[in-house]
Write an enzyme that holds these catalytic residues in place. Structure first.
Site, PDB file in Angstrom:
ATOM      1  N   TYR A  55       0.824  -1.213   0.000  1.00 57.22           N
ATOM      2  CA  TYR A  55       0.000   0.000   0.000  1.00 57.22           C
ATOM      3  C   TYR A  55       0.860   1.265   0.000  1.00 57.22           C
ATOM      4  CZ  TYR A  55      -4.016  -2.950   0.224  1.00 57.22           C
ATOM      5  OH  TYR A  55      -4.956  -3.894  -0.119  1.00 57.22           O
ATOM      6  N   GLN A  93     -15.383   2.145  -6.132  1.00 59.72           N
ATOM      7  CA  GLN A  93     -14.671   1.038  -5.487  1.00 59.72           C
ATOM      8  C   GLN A  93     -13.186   1.388  -5.380  1.00 59.72           C
ATOM      9  OE1 GLN A  93     -16.178  -2.981  -7.215  1.00 59.72           O
ATOM     10  NE2 GLN A  93     -16.650  -1.429  -8.726  1.00 59.72           N
ATOM     11  N   ASN A  94     -12.810   2.481  -6.037  1.00 58.02           N
ATOM     12  CA  ASN A  94     -11.387   2.820  -6.104  1.00 58.02           C
ATOM     13  C   ASN A  94     -10.891   3.430  -4.794  1.00 58.02           C
ATOM     14  OD1 ASN A  94     -11.630   1.964  -8.692  1.00 58.02           O
ATOM     15  ND2 ASN A  94     -11.614   3.996  -9.614  1.00 58.02           N
ATOM     16  N   VAL A  95      -9.640   3.140  -4.484  1.00 49.30           N
ATOM     17  CA  VAL A  95      -9.050   3.678  -3.261  1.00 49.30           C
ATOM     18  C   VAL A  95      -8.169   4.889  -3.561  1.00 49.30           C
ATOM     19  CG1 VAL A  95      -9.254   1.496  -1.998  1.00 49.30           C
ATOM     20  CG2 VAL A  95      -7.179   1.938  -3.320  1.00 49.30           C
ATOM     21  N   HIS A 111     -14.710   0.897  -0.786  1.00 50.87           N
ATOM     22  CA  HIS A 111     -13.606  -0.015  -0.442  1.00 50.87           C
ATOM     23  C   HIS A 111     -12.458   0.704   0.270  1.00 50.87           C
ATOM     24  CE1 HIS A 111     -14.942  -3.113  -3.733  1.00 50.87           C
ATOM     25  NE2 HIS A 111     -15.700  -3.147  -2.659  1.00 50.87           N
ATOM     26  N   CYS A 122      -9.203   1.171  18.063  1.00 53.14           N
ATOM     27  CA  CYS A 122     -10.292   2.089  18.459  1.00 53.14           C
ATOM     28  C   CYS A 122     -11.121   2.589  17.277  1.00 53.14           C
ATOM     29  CB  CYS A 122      -9.728   3.279  19.232  1.00 53.14           C
ATOM     30  SG  CYS A 122      -8.802   4.440  18.193  1.00 53.14           S
ATOM     31  N   THR A 179     -15.752  -1.247 -14.326  1.00 57.06           N
ATOM     32  CA  THR A 179     -15.584  -2.294 -13.304  1.00 57.06           C
ATOM     33  C   THR A 179     -15.928  -3.647 -13.907  1.00 57.06           C
ATOM     34  OG1 THR A 179     -16.312  -3.121 -11.142  1.00 57.06           O
ATOM     35  CG2 THR A 179     -17.860  -1.701 -12.307  1.00 57.06           C
ATOM     36  N   SER A 180     -15.176  -4.680 -13.489  1.00 59.69           N
ATOM     37  CA  SER A 180     -15.339  -6.011 -14.090  1.00 59.69           C
ATOM     38  C   SER A 180     -16.581  -6.729 -13.583  1.00 59.69           C
ATOM     39  CB  SER A 180     -14.101  -6.869 -13.785  1.00 59.69           C
ATOM     40  OG  SER A 180     -13.950  -6.989 -12.383  1.00 59.69           O
ATOM     41  N   ALA A 222     -12.901   4.838 -21.048  1.00 52.91           N
ATOM     42  CA  ALA A 222     -13.675   5.760 -20.191  1.00 52.91           C
ATOM     43  C   ALA A 222     -13.404   7.219 -20.552  1.00 52.91           C
ATOM     44  CB  ALA A 222     -13.327   5.509 -18.726  1.00 52.91           C
TER      45      ALA A 222
END
Ligand code: BJW
Length: 236
Positions: A55, A93-95, A111, A122, A179-180, A222
């Site tokens: 990440y 859904q993209n981060v 997501h 916490c 998106t798939s 797109a």
């Protein structure tokens, strides 16, 4: 205005032309990073260092990319609809943060987000743009080792499901972009929309797994399809 309320769902394909890898293409992200290692809570428990590295690389990668015409067209359509008393709810859904950087407001990241951390102790969340490591402490509760990427992994409940369902129930048109249709619950939104009598449209480079469920499907990149479609909605 033909549609007063629209819900748009985006996936990795909307950011592909900005230079962010999709997941399931032959040379996509999952090719070199097995899902069970980097996108499950079990993988994270086994090897947090590896998962943070994965990440960290993607978070750093965000600094090298820009929104493309698809992100910008969606933001303009959202603004145009709002000015006319309508609503475009943007669920991704993209981060990545390319919708926001393209000008979109109130983006629903079902997501999670690369530029956010979550405390496993916490549940405090905070913005984080640099590298993270397993030794970090939560800025709220001080627990060391509890902070994790604020990402929804397989087996975890996606965020904001109640507001997404409400927006779907309330809209006239559901549009799925790039998106798939391989991952639930997002892949099931088209069925939910159909069952409620909504119009449905897919914009994708190639047919998704649920392509046959959409009332209309348009194929192409797109960066081309989304501005064309957005313009047609604005023109009424
Ligand atoms: C272009 C383009 C261009 C390219 N222009 N287009 C069996 C049946 C049903 C469900 C399940 C099942 N077994 C397990 C499940 C549930 C599971 C699931 O769906 N698994 C599937 C594998 C079947 N789902 C979950 O676990 C979810 N949680 C859940 O269901 O909770 C319920 C629950 C109940 C009770 C207790 C607990 C929980 C969570 C899913 C989390 C997904 N997370 C990921 C990783 C995030 C981290 C990260 O980013 O690393 O999210 S997976 C990955 O896939 C990522 C994406 O958001 C997601 C979707 O991928 P996307 O965006 O569609 O990308 P691709 O690569 O697949 O497709 C790209 C598309 O773009 C293609 O179509 C191209 O054609 C197109 N394209 N260039 C236009 N230029």
């Amino acid at each position: 205005m033909k549609y007063k309320k629209i819900v748009v769902l985006t996936g990795a394909g909307v950011s592909a032309e900005s230079g962010i890898e999709t997941f399931r293409a032959a040379d996509g992200l999952w090719e070199n990073h097995p899902i069970d290692q980097v996108a499950t809570p079990q993988g994270y428990a086994r090897d947090p260092e590896l998962v943070h590295r994965f990440y960290n690389q993607r978070r750093a990668g965000l600094k090298t990319v820009e929104p493309n015409p698809a992100h910008i067209a969606l933001a303009r359509l959202q603004e145009d609809m709002a000015a006319k008393g309508g609503t475009l709810t943007l669920v991704t859904q993209n981060v990545d943060d390319l919708h926001e950087r393209g000008g979109a407001k109130d983006v629903i990241h079902m997501h999670g987000e690369l530029r956010s951390m979550l405390c496993g102790a916490c549940e405090h969340r905070w913005p984080h743009t640099e590298d993270a490591s397993p030794e970090m402490a939560c800025p709220d509760c001080d627990t060391e080792g509890a902070p994790r990427p604020d990402i929804v992994w397989f087996g975890e409940m996606p965020y904001h499901m109640d507001s997404i369902k409400r927006a779907l129930a309330d809209c006239a048109l559901f549009v799925s972009i790039g998106t798939s249709g391989a991952v639930y619950p997002a892949a099931g939104f088209v069925q939910m929309a159909r069952q409620m009598g909504k119009e449905t449209l897919e914009l994708n480079l190639e047919p998704s797994q649920g392509s046959h469920l959409f009332g209309q499907s348009r194929l192409g990149p797109a960066s081309q399809l989304v501005p064309e479609w957005a313009q047609s909605v604005i023109a009424g």
